[in-house]
Write a protein that holds these residues in place. Structure first.
Motif, PDB file in Angstrom:
ATOM      1  N   GLN A 197       0.813  -1.019  -0.267  1.00 41.83           N
ATOM      2  CA  GLN A 197       0.014   0.031   0.147  1.00 41.83           C
ATOM      3  C   GLN A 197       0.790   1.300   0.088  1.00 41.83           C
ATOM      4  OE1 GLN A 197      -2.625  -1.818  -1.097  1.00 41.83           O
ATOM      5  NE2 GLN A 197      -3.957  -0.052  -0.297  1.00 41.83           N
ATOM      6  N   ALA A 198       1.957   1.345   0.814  1.00 43.90           N
ATOM      7  CA  ALA A 198       2.992   2.286   0.796  1.00 43.90           C
ATOM      8  C   ALA A 198       3.306   2.588  -0.726  1.00 43.90           C
ATOM      9  CB  ALA A 198       4.139   2.169   1.687  1.00 43.90           C
ATOM     10  N   ALA A 199       3.821   1.469  -1.415  1.00 41.25           N
ATOM     11  CA  ALA A 199       4.195   1.715  -2.918  1.00 41.25           C
ATOM     12  C   ALA A 199       3.289   2.284  -3.665  1.00 41.25           C
ATOM     13  CB  ALA A 199       4.951   0.504  -3.148  1.00 41.25           C
ATOM     14  N   LEU A 200       2.014   1.581  -3.682  1.00 42.19           N
ATOM     15  CA  LEU A 200       0.909   2.146  -4.305  1.00 42.19           C
ATOM     16  C   LEU A 200       0.427   3.606  -4.360  1.00 42.19           C
ATOM     17  CD1 LEU A 200      -1.710   1.367  -6.257  1.00 42.19           C
ATOM     18  CD2 LEU A 200      -2.794   0.746  -4.215  1.00 42.19           C
ATOM     19  N   HIS A 201       0.414   4.015  -2.915  1.00 43.15           N
ATOM     20  CA  HIS A 201       0.067   5.368  -2.467  1.00 43.15           C
ATOM     21  C   HIS A 201       1.248   6.247  -3.062  1.00 43.15           C
ATOM     22  CE1 HIS A 201      -2.787   3.663   0.773  1.00 43.15           C
ATOM     23  NE2 HIS A 201      -3.080   3.492  -0.355  1.00 43.15           N
ATOM     24  N   GLN A 202       2.325   5.804  -3.121  1.00 44.92           N
ATOM     25  CA  GLN A 202       3.484   6.922  -3.673  1.00 44.92           C
ATOM     26  C   GLN A 202       3.786   6.659  -5.081  1.00 44.92           C
ATOM     27  OE1 GLN A 202       6.922   7.228  -1.119  1.00 44.92           O
ATOM     28  NE2 GLN A 202       5.796   7.746   0.580  1.00 44.92           N
ATOM     29  N   THR A 203       3.087   5.769  -5.887  1.00 46.80           N
ATOM     30  CA  THR A 203       3.288   5.356  -7.139  1.00 46.80           C
ATOM     31  C   THR A 203       4.750   5.010  -7.388  1.00 46.80           C
ATOM     32  OG1 THR A 203       1.660   7.010  -7.607  1.00 46.80           O
ATOM     33  CG2 THR A 203       2.854   6.060  -9.457  1.00 46.80           C
ATOM     34  N   GLN A 204       5.358   4.321  -6.502  1.00 47.32           N
ATOM     35  CA  GLN A 204       6.710   3.573  -6.524  1.00 47.32           C
ATOM     36  C   GLN A 204       6.642   2.409  -7.034  1.00 47.32           C
ATOM     37  OE1 GLN A 204       9.491   5.064  -5.177  1.00 47.32           O
ATOM     38  NE2 GLN A 204      10.685   3.599  -6.078  1.00 47.32           N
ATOM     39  N   TYR A 205       7.245   2.310  -8.151  1.00 45.74           N
ATOM     40  CA  TYR A 205       7.238   0.959  -9.102  1.00 45.74           C
ATOM     41  C   TYR A 205       8.275  -0.012  -8.446  1.00 45.74           C
ATOM     42  CZ  TYR A 205       4.139   3.364 -12.109  1.00 45.74           C
ATOM     43  OH  TYR A 205       3.035   4.148 -12.773  1.00 45.74           O
ATOM     44  N   GLU A 206       9.493   0.434  -8.083  1.00 42.06           N
ATOM     45  CA  GLU A 206      10.582  -0.423  -7.635  1.00 42.06           C
ATOM     46  C   GLU A 206      10.474  -0.373  -6.212  1.00 42.06           C
ATOM     47  OE1 GLU A 206      15.359  -1.020  -8.254  1.00 42.06           O
ATOM     48  OE2 GLU A 206      14.554   1.097  -8.781  1.00 42.06           O
ATOM     49  N   ILE A 207      10.158  -1.585  -5.780  1.00 48.66           N
ATOM     50  CA  ILE A 207       9.780  -1.716  -4.342  1.00 48.66           C
ATOM     51  C   ILE A 207      11.075  -1.297  -3.402  1.00 48.66           C
ATOM     52  CG2 ILE A 207       8.863  -3.289  -2.458  1.00 48.66           C
ATOM     53  CD1 ILE A 207       7.136  -2.531  -4.774  1.00 48.66           C
ATOM     54  N   ARG A 208      12.418  -1.633  -3.757  1.00 41.82           N
ATOM     55  CA  ARG A 208      13.392  -1.549  -2.865  1.00 41.82           C
ATOM     56  C   ARG A 208      13.694  -0.164  -2.850  1.00 41.82           C
ATOM     57  NH1 ARG A 208      18.359  -0.694  -4.970  1.00 41.82           N
ATOM     58  NH2 ARG A 208      19.361  -2.300  -3.502  1.00 41.82           N
ATOM     59  N   GLY A 209      13.104   0.670  -3.479  1.00 36.52           N
ATOM     60  CA  GLY A 209      13.292   2.248  -3.498  1.00 36.52           C
ATOM     61  C   GLY A 209      12.318   2.817  -2.543  1.00 36.52           C
TER      62      GLY A 209
END
Length: 347
Positions: free
Chosen positions: A211-223
């Motif tokens: 959910q954190a990656a989705l909400h921040q539109t972060q495609y690379e999870i390790r970032g």
């Protein structure tokens, strides 16, 4: 270092009262550890001995929550002194795990976790929830669907994002479990912990990363920033994770197991609150400063306060501490997903 070399007749005591996550290893033979001169870089081995009476044979090393302590075996002395420069609490618990498994006891890496203590949940059905988009013609994609496709296309991921997030979740717990006394007691079965709680802690932490990656539109999870993951586990919004059901990528999976979705939907609030708390403890152990806040115990502070604003992103900060065996991106979805009709029965 092997059991024959320095651990002869190694004795262990687990879970004595009064100390969180206590493990004691007693070395019946004198213990020597590597040492190095900080100026000349000359290396030698240093004898571990009581600083008060000089006794070396029978010295005990204890893991007490996050700290390692050495204890003099002499009843007349019984001196205890900090021993993080000998072995860390994490190393002591990892060595104890090796002993319980009946394998050769070796000294783990001082900062990496090379022995995985995360328990498996035996007998759990890996079948996933039905694909909620199975009947869509694909002509329209919502924001989550677009992000899911983009995250799955990132180099070195090539998997539905929930699968990647759960791999990171397992790695984070793998590092924290031997290092944190509370997590060790609650999630490590030989110390009285629950394999189910360990499993659901990983699931909720994985959902928080997702959910954190989705909400921040972060495609690379390790970032992804660790503080963003902690924000999803803040008590004010953590309840939303209970109803989170990633849609995944069709036949490629990336959805919750039916058993986990059922647990999140039907488990008592006390169980779900405990899983959320433990997931928060895992991420806090990776985020928070090592220095206690003046006048407070860290467990009495809100998660948002315990998270350092100086923390880095997930990959650079933690990956170097995680053994490749602990970063398992296939543990949750090991085979191509198959959607079948929900099964009846208890959790």
């Amino acid at each position: 270092m092997t059991e024959d070399a320095n651990h002869t007749d190694l004795q262990t005591i687990i879970g004595e009262t009064g100390e969180v996550g206590l493990v004691r290893l007693t070395f019946t033979q004198p213990l020597r550890v590597p040492a190095i001169d900080p100026l000349t870089f000359e290396q030698w081995s240093r004898l571990v001995a009581c600083p008060q009476c000089g006794t070396s044979a029978g010295v005990a090393l204890e893991a007490r929550d996050r700290s390692a302590v050495a204890v003099c075996p002499s009843q007349a002395c019984a001196r205890a002194w900090p021993a993080n420069d000998v072995f860390t609490a994490s190393q002591i618990r990892q060595m104890n795990h090796l002993r319980l498994q009946g394998t050769e006891v070796t000294a783990p890496h001082p900062t990496q976790v090379t022995v995985n203590l995360v328990p498996e949940l035996a007998g759990d059905d890996p079948a996933q929830e039905e694909d909620p988009r199975a009947d869509d013609d694909g002509s329209t994609l919502d924001a989550e669907a677009r992000w899911t496709i983009g995250a799955a296309a990132v180099h070195d991921q090539h998997a539905p994002p929930l699968v990647v997030c759960l791999g990171w979740s397992r790695g984070l717990l793998g590092w924290s479990l031997p290092a944190e006394g509370e997590l060790y007691e609650r999630l490590y079965p030989p110390a009285g912990g629950s394999a189910l709680d360990a499993h659901m802690t990983q699931v909720l932490l994985g959902l928080a990363i997702h959910q954190a990656a989705l909400h921040q539109t972060q495609y690379e999870i390790r970032g992804l920033e660790l503080t963003a993951i902690a924000a999803e586990l803040d008590p004010g919004r953590a309840h939303e994770l209970r109803g989170t059901r990633p849609a995944g990528l069709g036949a490629d999976g990336g959805r919750l197991r039916r058993s986990d979705a059922r647990r999140l939907a039907t488990a008592p609030d006390t169980d779900r609150d405990r899983w959320l708390h433990l997931a928060g403890e895992v991420i806090a152990s990776h985020c928070e400063d090592d220095f206690p806040v003046q006048g407070h115990k860290r467990e009495n502070l809100p998660l948002s306060t315990r998270v350092s604003l100086r923390t880095s992103t997930l990959g650079p900060r933690r990956q170097r501490f995680l053994n490749p065996a602990a970063l398992d991106f296939t543990w949750y979805q090991r085979a191509p997903a198959t959607s079948v009709a929900p099964a009846e029965g208890p959790i």
